[in-house]
Design a protein around this motif. Structure first.
Motif, PDB file in Angstrom:
ATOM      1  N   MET A  28     -20.724  -0.229  28.521  1.00  0.00           N
ATOM      2  CA  MET A  28     -19.526   0.241  29.213  1.00  0.00           C
ATOM      3  C   MET A  28     -19.021  -0.796  30.203  1.00  0.00           C
ATOM      4  SD  MET A  28     -20.579   4.220  29.847  1.00  0.00           S
ATOM      5  CE  MET A  28     -19.294   4.469  31.083  1.00  0.00           C
ATOM      6  N   PRO A  31     -17.835  -4.446  27.633  1.00  0.00           N
ATOM      7  CA  PRO A  31     -17.406  -3.922  26.329  1.00  0.00           C
ATOM      8  C   PRO A  31     -16.935  -4.974  25.341  1.00  0.00           C
ATOM      9  CG  PRO A  31     -15.659  -3.635  27.931  1.00  0.00           C
ATOM     10  CD  PRO A  31     -16.815  -4.240  28.685  1.00  0.00           C
ATOM     11  N   LYS A  34     -13.308  -4.479  24.153  1.00  0.00           N
ATOM     12  CA  LYS A  34     -12.955  -3.257  23.416  1.00  0.00           C
ATOM     13  C   LYS A  34     -12.774  -2.095  24.395  1.00  0.00           C
ATOM     14  CE  LYS A  34     -15.743  -4.599  19.390  1.00  0.00           C
ATOM     15  NZ  LYS A  34     -14.629  -4.825  18.446  1.00  0.00           N
ATOM     16  N   ARG A  35     -11.865  -1.194  24.068  1.00  0.00           N
ATOM     17  CA  ARG A  35     -11.678   0.050  24.828  1.00  0.00           C
ATOM     18  C   ARG A  35     -12.622   1.088  24.214  1.00  0.00           C
ATOM     19  NH1 ARG A  35      -6.709  -0.102  24.736  1.00  0.00           N
ATOM     20  NH2 ARG A  35      -6.305   1.179  22.906  1.00  0.00           N
ATOM     21  N   LEU A  36     -13.622   1.494  24.966  1.00  0.00           N
ATOM     22  CA  LEU A  36     -14.697   2.316  24.431  1.00  0.00           C
ATOM     23  C   LEU A  36     -14.519   3.803  24.748  1.00  0.00           C
ATOM     24  CD1 LEU A  36     -17.830   0.162  25.407  1.00  0.00           C
ATOM     25  CD2 LEU A  36     -16.564   0.142  23.252  1.00  0.00           C
ATOM     26  N   VAL A  38     -17.380   7.351  24.582  1.00  0.00           N
ATOM     27  CA  VAL A  38     -18.807   7.658  24.451  1.00  0.00           C
ATOM     28  C   VAL A  38     -18.986   9.147  24.201  1.00  0.00           C
ATOM     29  CG1 VAL A  38     -21.063   7.624  25.595  1.00  0.00           C
ATOM     30  CG2 VAL A  38     -19.421   5.770  26.011  1.00  0.00           C
ATOM     31  N   ASP A  60     -11.972   0.232  31.100  1.00  0.00           N
ATOM     32  CA  ASP A  60     -12.107   0.126  29.645  1.00  0.00           C
ATOM     33  C   ASP A  60     -12.863   1.298  29.039  1.00  0.00           C
ATOM     34  OD1 ASP A  60     -10.655  -2.159  29.118  1.00  0.00           O
ATOM     35  OD2 ASP A  60     -12.328  -3.498  29.557  1.00  0.00           O
ATOM     36  N   CYS A  61     -13.505   2.118  29.878  1.00  0.00           N
ATOM     37  CA  CYS A  61     -14.177   3.329  29.416  1.00  0.00           C
ATOM     38  C   CYS A  61     -14.101   4.359  30.539  1.00  0.00           C
ATOM     39  CB  CYS A  61     -15.623   3.040  29.023  1.00  0.00           C
ATOM     40  SG  CYS A  61     -16.429   4.452  28.218  1.00  0.00           S
ATOM     41  N   PRO A  96      -9.120   5.034  21.914  1.00  0.00           N
ATOM     42  CA  PRO A  96     -10.296   4.154  21.969  1.00  0.00           C
ATOM     43  C   PRO A  96     -10.339   3.222  20.762  1.00  0.00           C
ATOM     44  CG  PRO A  96     -10.901   6.455  22.362  1.00  0.00           C
ATOM     45  CD  PRO A  96      -9.487   6.456  21.890  1.00  0.00           C
ATOM     46  N   HIS A  98     -13.389   1.812  19.921  1.00  0.00           N
ATOM     47  CA  HIS A  98     -14.763   1.903  19.412  1.00  0.00           C
ATOM     48  C   HIS A  98     -15.427   3.094  20.102  1.00  0.00           C
ATOM     49  CE1 HIS A  98     -17.908  -0.632  17.258  1.00  0.00           C
ATOM     50  NE2 HIS A  98     -18.610   0.412  17.687  1.00  0.00           N
ATOM     51  N   LEU A 100     -19.063   5.059  20.889  1.00  0.00           N
ATOM     52  CA  LEU A 100     -20.518   5.002  20.919  1.00  0.00           C
ATOM     53  C   LEU A 100     -21.052   6.431  20.934  1.00  0.00           C
ATOM     54  CD1 LEU A 100     -20.989   2.371  23.787  1.00  0.00           C
ATOM     55  CD2 LEU A 100     -20.728   1.924  21.337  1.00  0.00           C
ATOM     56  N   LEU A 225     -22.048  -4.576  18.109  1.00  0.00           N
ATOM     57  CA  LEU A 225     -20.758  -3.963  17.798  1.00  0.00           C
ATOM     58  C   LEU A 225     -20.007  -4.850  16.811  1.00  0.00           C
ATOM     59  CD1 LEU A 225     -19.568  -2.785  21.359  1.00  0.00           C
ATOM     60  CD2 LEU A 225     -20.993  -1.576  19.693  1.00  0.00           C
TER      61      LEU A 225
END
Length: 351
Positions: A28, A31, A34-36, A38, A60-61, A96, A98, A100, A225
């Motif tokens: 987190m 990342p 990437k915009r994550l 969860v 980003d998360c 998002p 990606h 997780l 990832l």
């Protein structure tokens, strides 16, 4: 990512206390551009890991991208919980890039992969990879390998050398389903322990798997990832002890939630948890406590008799100065009143 591209999902599995939440917290914060989002799947009805991760939220998360499923195993609640959660994340603006998924430490990963075949989402998401975390010290000690007769004798009064506990099956299934193994806590295992753990994992894996040593959850996101494994289309290469129909259940394990009053000394709580692990075969304890005179909340994480604790955040104004612990064990080892008597001796005496 275009609107037509499948949204990649990484499934992070691993046994109790192997470091999944620590890994996700690191991802987190790092990342890889990437915009994550969860999804945390807890065992039991108290969401400890989800709250830990929300405290780590960054742009980003953000907190709204962190969702928790505490009503049972994801793969057993596909229509009611899993699908709506995935759809809610995909509907976020911005979307998002990606997702997780942190599974419960007791989860079997292959049934979860089968959930990705659900018609409502199959065309829109793909399993980018399955990451299995393995505690190097525990694996080197043979605790979660096929022949664990010494541990079996302690846990079940059954010292048959061929006996496989549910724990060994869970561990083997996690290894068999993985695309990459992260060998955690290598510092505790030492070089000989790490070498032994690598050999055990290689013996269990159905195919050659990369094994990466990871301390404190720190790993380059480029390593785990963007694997593009499309694991949902590669099920035959991921054998399981539970491939037969109707063989997936969770009755081997049970959890109990213990509310504890304010404590005076963290060392006393640690000693009680260690006693539980040694005398009642408790697998996992996680939760929070309030310490007299301290303005911070105490986070408690235990795997067997190995207990870690730290102050994780200030107590909120008006927040009750009490604690709550989730205790997980194999079904036959959960004895509610005995656990309460050990963790809350003063409360038991008052009753």
């Amino acid at each position: 990512m275009t609107d037509l591209a499948k949204l990649p999902v990484t499934v992070i599995t691993g046994f109790l206390g192997s470091g999944k939440t620590t890994l996700i917290s690191h991802l987190m914060r790092n990342p890889g551009g990437k915009r994550l989002a969860v999804v945390v799947n807890e065992f039991g009805n108290v969401g400890v890991d989800g709250e830990i991760l929300r405290s780590c939220a960054i742009p980003d998360c953000p907190a709204e991208n962190i969702m928790e499923l505490a009503n049972g195993c994801i793969c057993c609640t596909v229509a009611d919980d899993f699908i709506p959660t995935i759809e809610a994340l995909m509907a976020l603006d911005p979307r998002p890039e990606h997702i997780l998924i942190e599974t419960s430490g007791l989860a079997l990963p292959k049934p979860l992969l089968k959930a990705f075949d659900w018609p409502d989402i199959r065309s829109r998401i793909t399993v980018d990879g399955v990451i299995a975390l393995a505690d190097a010290e525990a694996v080197a000690a043979g605790r979660f390998a096929p022949n664990v007769a010494a541990v079996d004798a302690q846990r079940r009064a059954d010292d048959s050398i061929d006996h496989e506990t549910p724990l060994s099956e869970v561990f083997e299934d996690q290894i068999s389903c993985a695309d990459i193994i992260l060998l955690t806590k290598p510092d505790l295992a030492g070089s000989e322990g790490v070498a032994r753990a690598r050999a055990i994992i290689a013996g269990l894996a159905p195919r050659p798997l990369p094994v990466v040593e990871v301390a404190e959850g720190i790993v380059d996101p480029r390593v785990i990832l963007g694997l593009e494994a499309a694991a949902e289309d590669d099920m035959d290469a991921r054998p399981s002890h539970h491939d037969e129909p109707h063989d997936h259940d969770h009755e081997d394990f049970e959890s109990v939630v213990i509310d504890i009053p304010e404590i005076s000394d963290p060392a006393e709580l640690v000693a009680r948890i260690e006693e539980l692990a040694k005398t009642q075969n408790i697998l996992r304890v996680k939760g929070y406590a309030s310490v007299a005179g301290k303005p911070m909340r105490l986070l408690v994480q235990a795997v067997g008799a190995r207990v870690r604790h730290q102050y994780d955040r200030p107590l909120k104004p008006g927040e009750a100065r009490t604690g709550r612990l989730v205790v997980i064990a194999e079904h036959d080892d959960i004895v509610d009143n005995r656990i309460r008597a050990v963790l809350c001796p003063a409360a038991e005496a008052a009753e």
